[in-house]
Design an enzyme around this catalytic site. Structure first.
Site, PDB file in Angstrom:
ATOM      1  N   HIS A  79       0.821  -1.216   0.000  1.00 19.40           N
ATOM      2  CA  HIS A  79       0.000   0.000   0.000  1.00 19.40           C
ATOM      3  C   HIS A  79       0.854   1.266   0.000  1.00 19.40           C
ATOM      4  O   HIS A  79       0.553   2.225  -0.713  1.00 19.40           O
ATOM      5  CB  HIS A  79      -0.951  -0.001   1.200  1.00 19.40           C
ATOM      6  CG  HIS A  79      -1.959  -1.085   1.152  1.00 19.40           C
ATOM      7  ND1 HIS A  79      -2.812  -1.363   2.196  1.00 19.40           N
ATOM      8  CD2 HIS A  79      -2.265  -2.000   0.181  1.00 19.40           C
ATOM      9  CE1 HIS A  79      -3.594  -2.384   1.880  1.00 19.40           C
ATOM     10  NE2 HIS A  79      -3.266  -2.791   0.661  1.00 19.40           N
ATOM     11  N   HIS A 261      -9.169  -1.747  -5.654  1.00 20.00           N
ATOM     12  CA  HIS A 261      -8.120  -2.062  -4.686  1.00 20.00           C
ATOM     13  C   HIS A 261      -7.145  -3.086  -5.268  1.00 20.00           C
ATOM     14  O   HIS A 261      -5.934  -3.011  -5.015  1.00 20.00           O
ATOM     15  CB  HIS A 261      -8.700  -2.595  -3.383  1.00 20.00           C
ATOM     16  CG  HIS A 261      -7.632  -2.833  -2.353  1.00 20.00           C
ATOM     17  ND1 HIS A 261      -7.088  -1.820  -1.601  1.00 20.00           N
ATOM     18  CD2 HIS A 261      -6.957  -3.968  -2.004  1.00 20.00           C
ATOM     19  CE1 HIS A 261      -6.138  -2.317  -0.814  1.00 20.00           C
ATOM     20  NE2 HIS A 261      -6.039  -3.618  -1.048  1.00 20.00           N
ATOM     21  N   ASP A 265      -3.137  -2.756  -5.557  1.00 18.50           N
ATOM     22  CA  ASP A 265      -2.153  -3.784  -5.205  1.00 18.50           C
ATOM     23  C   ASP A 265      -1.194  -4.071  -6.350  1.00 18.50           C
ATOM     24  O   ASP A 265       0.009  -4.271  -6.137  1.00 18.50           O
ATOM     25  CB  ASP A 265      -2.860  -5.083  -4.806  1.00 18.50           C
ATOM     26  CG  ASP A 265      -3.435  -5.042  -3.391  1.00 18.50           C
ATOM     27  OD1 ASP A 265      -3.021  -4.166  -2.607  1.00 18.50           O
ATOM     28  OD2 ASP A 265      -4.287  -5.890  -3.077  1.00 18.50           O
ATOM     29  N   HIS A 288      -1.328 -11.218  -4.814  1.00 17.65           N
ATOM     30  CA  HIS A 288       0.051 -10.838  -4.517  1.00 17.65           C
ATOM     31  C   HIS A 288       1.055 -11.844  -5.070  1.00 17.65           C
ATOM     32  O   HIS A 288       2.146 -11.459  -5.493  1.00 17.65           O
ATOM     33  CB  HIS A 288       0.236 -10.680  -3.010  1.00 17.65           C
ATOM     34  CG  HIS A 288      -0.524  -9.521  -2.437  1.00 17.65           C
ATOM     35  ND1 HIS A 288      -0.326  -8.229  -2.856  1.00 17.65           N
ATOM     36  CD2 HIS A 288      -1.489  -9.470  -1.478  1.00 17.65           C
ATOM     37  CE1 HIS A 288      -1.128  -7.424  -2.180  1.00 17.65           C
ATOM     38  NE2 HIS A 288      -1.850  -8.156  -1.354  1.00 17.65           N
ATOM     39  N   HIS A 366      30.955  -5.537 -50.676  1.00 19.82           N
ATOM     40  CA  HIS A 366      31.198  -6.047 -49.309  1.00 19.82           C
ATOM     41  C   HIS A 366      29.938  -6.674 -48.726  1.00 19.82           C
ATOM     42  O   HIS A 366      29.304  -6.091 -47.830  1.00 19.82           O
ATOM     43  CB  HIS A 366      31.664  -4.899 -48.412  1.00 19.82           C
ATOM     44  CG  HIS A 366      32.355  -5.343 -47.155  1.00 19.82           C
ATOM     45  ND1 HIS A 366      31.699  -5.707 -46.006  1.00 19.82           N
ATOM     46  CD2 HIS A 366      33.677  -5.470 -46.879  1.00 19.82           C
ATOM     47  CE1 HIS A 366      32.560  -6.002 -45.053  1.00 19.82           C
ATOM     48  NE2 HIS A 366      33.776  -5.880 -45.567  1.00 19.82           N
TER      49      HIS A 366
END
Length: 464
Positions: A79, A261, A265, A288, A366
């Site tokens: 948070h 929310h 996170d 998470h 070349h």
């Protein structure tokens, strides 16, 4: 224009309880020097050990993100990290006299308000970004959580949540720009289902919880035993369920506050990548564990990218100098003008581009059956880019020329062929003295270094 790093104008202090430990904690947020990043400091422990906000230190994601370094832990860091990133900061010290930041109301709101009150200042160093150029994903096979980063010229996040319960249903939230975080997402509070809450209570966790810092979705019948437990932990004489299936004393700020929310996170957990992202993040059923596993993946990719030292810029941006500007500064002309545009320049470095096509005259010989850009011409392209760097600071560049006088540590690592875009980066190694310039040059193609060399040049006035 390059963006500058930012820190706080002054420090501030917040006090409260840790959500899971229930212990009183004092958190002091302080300004930090450039290139510090976000660093936690345990001022309650001997030696005041530090833990950088780095995905490599994530050791647990059960009900929050836990960092651990040499046995020292920081619980529920997401948070405060979301607030720091959401307020567009780069360098901050987070001092704690306990292992967990205060939960406050279960959101980032109070952190954001304190940051805003303390003020934000720009620093001298240029901010770095990790620009996502291809789709990168992580999927958790156990939970079905999926998080993906796709190319974007700025940081944006979309979250989709579906817990298979009627009380919450399916929700989405979208942040199109980090500037929206403060007003649209920072006050979104953490939430839990009743069955999860009972498990946490039985495990002796959420000791710092109360009825005002978590939204509790009641997904099962509220028994008398559970009711008594809730009264005790929330220190309330009565606890009941609202018609919308949420425990009382909490009013939703948004119908999709849970999804918002989860987005908060994601912002906090992805701060652990350790660098600002330019990417669109799409998170389906984020948690998470999936967030931090993805952060670890991005962190490793970024560190690999840093080791390669590949310049980052938007190919579609307006160049600092186009081909006509370059010809006004350099005496070279086709077919020996080997840079097409300058994308970035400051007092210490320059980045140029050479688009290598089959029409280059040197490919005729070349080589006819295997066209390869000669290594000496790659060095020449770097030297011309360095010439622009030097002459950019001369009032009348048309009256000066830059001549190579020394090459050292030249390495050719990959072939440069028709269709390649040769990115040329020149760094000034020492201040320019008496017209002598000491530079380090790099050339990149397709995400890999193809050539490097130390160069020394002399600036000579050719016309009076």
């Amino acid at each position: 224009m390059s963006e500058k790093q930012k820190t706080l104008k002054q420090e501030f202090v917040l006090k409260g309880k840790g959500l899971h430990t229930g212990k009183e904690v004092i958190m002091t947020i302080k300004p930090a020097p450039v290139n510090t990043g976000f660093v936690f400091v345990r001022v309650d422990l001997e030696g005041q050990p530090t833990i950088e906000a780095d995905a490599a230190y994530v050791t647990s994601t059960e009900r929050g993100t836990v960092l651990e370094k040499k046995g020292v832990k920081i619980h529920t860091c997401e948070h405060i990290l979301a607030a720091l990133t959401g307020m567009d900061l780069d360098n901050v010290y987070i001092e704690l006299n306990n292992s967990e930041p205060p939960i406050m109301d279960g959101s980032s709101k109070f952190f954001v308000e304190a940051i805003e009150k303390a003020g934000i200042v720009e620093q001298e160093a240029v901010r770095e970004y990790f620009t996502i150029k291809e789709i990168i994903s992580y999927t958790d096979p156990e939970t079905g959580s999926e998080i993906t980063a796709i190319p974007s010229d700025h940081f944006e996040v979309m979250t989709m949540v579906d817990f298979g319960t009627k009380v919450l249903g399916t929700q989405n939230a979208t942040m199109k720009n980090i500037s929206e975080f403060k007003d649209e997402f920072s006050n979104s509070r953490t939430f839990s289902f009743l069955h999860e809450l009972e498990t946490l209570l039985d495990a002796g966790l959420i000791k710092g919880g109360d009825i005002n810092n978590a939204i509790v979705y009641v997904d099962k019948e509220l028994s008398e035993e559970t009711l008594e437990k809730l009264k005790a932990v929330f220190n309330q004489p009565e606890v009941s369920v609202r018609p919308n299936g949420i425990l009382d004393n909490v009013t939703l700020y948004y119908p999709n506050e849970a999804a918002r929310h989860k987005l908060l996170d994601v912002v906090g957990d992805l701060t652990l990548v350790g660098v600002k992202l330019k990417a669109k993040i799409i998170a389906n059923k984020p948690g998470h564990h999936s967030n931090t596993q993805f952060a670890k993946k991005l962190n490793k990719l970024y560190k690999l990218f840093k080791r390669k030292n590949i310049p980052e810029f938007n190919y579609d941006q307006q160049p600092v100098y186009n081909i006509n500007d370059i010809m006004r500064m350099l005496p070279h002309r086709p077919p020996f003008l080997l840079i097409d545009k300058i994308m970035e320049i400051d007092d210490k470095h320059i980045i140029g581009i050479k688009n290598v096509t089959i029409n280059e005259p040197f490919f005729v010989g070349h080589f006819p059956s295997e066209p390869v850009m000669p290594g000496v011409l790659q060095i020449e392209a770097m030297a011309q880019t360095g010439g622009i760097f030097v002459l950019e600071n001369v009032e009348d560049p048309q009256n000066y020329s830059t001549y190579l006088i020394k090459l050292d540590k030249v390495k050719h690592k990959k072939k440069v062929v028709p269709g390649d875009t040769l990115i040329l980066k020149i760094d000034l190694l020492e201040p320019i003295r008496r017209g002598i310039v000491h530079m380090q040059g790099y050339g990149y193609c397709n995400g890999q270094m193809v050539v490097e060399a130390e160069m020394m040049a002399q600036v000579v006035k050719t016309k009076d």
